[in-house]
Design an enzyme around this catalytic site. Sequence first.
Site, PDB file in Angstrom:
ATOM      1  N   ASP A  36      -0.988  35.864  67.513  1.00  0.00           N
ATOM      2  CA  ASP A  36      -2.095  35.059  66.995  1.00  0.00           C
ATOM      3  C   ASP A  36      -3.103  34.860  68.124  1.00  0.00           C
ATOM      4  O   ASP A  36      -2.947  33.973  68.957  1.00  0.00           O
ATOM      5  CB  ASP A  36      -1.555  33.717  66.485  1.00  0.00           C
ATOM      6  N   HIS A  37      -4.117  35.726  68.159  1.00  0.00           N
ATOM      7  CA  HIS A  37      -5.118  35.696  69.227  1.00  0.00           C
ATOM      8  C   HIS A  37      -6.526  35.630  68.634  1.00  0.00           C
ATOM      9  O   HIS A  37      -6.758  36.060  67.505  1.00  0.00           O
ATOM     10  CB  HIS A  37      -5.019  36.964  70.079  1.00  0.00           C
ATOM     11  N   GLY A 104      -0.706  27.855  74.683  1.00  0.00           N
ATOM     12  CA  GLY A 104      -1.893  28.686  74.587  1.00  0.00           C
ATOM     13  C   GLY A 104      -2.412  29.244  75.894  1.00  0.00           C
ATOM     14  O   GLY A 104      -1.866  29.015  76.977  1.00  0.00           O
ATOM     15  N   GLU A 105      -3.503  30.009  75.776  1.00  0.00           N
ATOM     16  CA  GLU A 105      -4.178  30.622  76.915  1.00  0.00           C
ATOM     17  C   GLU A 105      -5.678  30.339  76.810  1.00  0.00           C
ATOM     18  O   GLU A 105      -6.239  30.334  75.710  1.00  0.00           O
ATOM     19  CB  GLU A 105      -3.974  32.145  76.945  1.00  0.00           C
ATOM     20  N   ASN A 108      -8.040  32.607  74.575  1.00  0.00           N
ATOM     21  CA  ASN A 108      -8.268  32.394  73.148  1.00  0.00           C
ATOM     22  C   ASN A 108      -8.806  31.007  72.821  1.00  0.00           C
ATOM     23  O   ASN A 108      -9.511  30.836  71.826  1.00  0.00           O
ATOM     24  CB  ASN A 108      -6.952  32.589  72.390  1.00  0.00           C
ATOM     25  N   GLY A 172       8.497  27.579  81.483  1.00  0.00           N
ATOM     26  CA  GLY A 172       8.794  26.743  82.642  1.00  0.00           C
ATOM     27  C   GLY A 172       9.689  25.591  82.245  1.00  0.00           C
ATOM     28  O   GLY A 172       9.867  25.303  81.051  1.00  0.00           O
ATOM     29  N   ALA A 175       8.272  22.857  79.810  1.00  0.00           N
ATOM     30  CA  ALA A 175       8.057  23.400  78.473  1.00  0.00           C
ATOM     31  C   ALA A 175       9.381  23.679  77.773  1.00  0.00           C
ATOM     32  O   ALA A 175       9.505  23.476  76.553  1.00  0.00           O
ATOM     33  CB  ALA A 175       7.218  24.670  78.557  1.00  0.00           C
TER      34      ALA A 175
END
Length: 316
Positions: A36-37, A104-105, A108, A172, A175
């Site tokens: 999903d991007h 997320g990133e 996006n 990590g 998370a």
Amino acid sequence: MKLGFFLSSEEHGPRDLIRNAHMADEHGFEALWISDHYHPWNDEQGQSPFVWGTIGALSERVSLPITTAVTCPTVRIHPAVIAQAAATAAVQCEGRFVLGVGSGEALNEHVLGTHWPSADVRLEMLEEAIGLIRTLHEGVEVTHHGKHYTVENARIYTLPERPVPIYVSAFGPKAVRLAARSGDGYICVGPAKDLVRQYRSAGGRGPAQSGLKVCYAESEEDAVATAHRLWPNDGLPGELAQVLPTPRHFEQASSLVTPDMIRESIPCGPDPEPYAEKIKEFAEAGFDEVYVQQIGPSQREFFEFWAKEVVPLIDV
């Protein structure tokens, strides 16, 4: 261990994704991941269709379970909207849908000009978003004034028979603990044994999913060249994938990734043994489900190779 196929929205348009899913179903894969991007990682990949439209079409073509890998429900799209989208997807898929979520990133999520928060704030936002989605999936009218999100008089009317499972992506320790306490399952990429152990020790009892990139071609050299051309970003270290804002920046950073680095990390070429060995590595790491992504245009050739030559070698 369940073997699924990873539909890459970065490489393929919506109609090709449907065709690939159908071939995955025909060749024995048991489930689907779909990315999903808003953007691909680089311009060479060249695609990025809206995932919710693709899922609707998939629901009419295949009966395989589908997981988003993964949706960010915090910045670009409000969690109340993601809650509605996921509920509709679950109805379309007759309950065979999992909402995979992550923090997320920037690639996006910053596209609307919203500030990209620090990692700790992103995790805080994600946990609030998960709670809000779960409440909306109860079918009640919701008014919510939280730290990060506001909803007033919101109610989702189109709901599946059972609440949509939510799996949480984590790489990590903080998370992973969030995934254990807030998720119905866990998502990561690679045979990360230590992360699975952390998830279990933190109380996570749901399925652990992971993803594996491969590149079948008639020669190893051709496969390495294809994987390096399309997915050099797979070799980027640390938090770069979360903070770089554009495909152009990923292309610049990926110039440091060599073909030999790709050769070491991605099974490439016509020898089925490295593929089977990698699947065994995931099983030994404790994963319940692994999703395989074929890099490049040779999708049909990959499926035939996988069914005829790799599957007979897999014993997990």
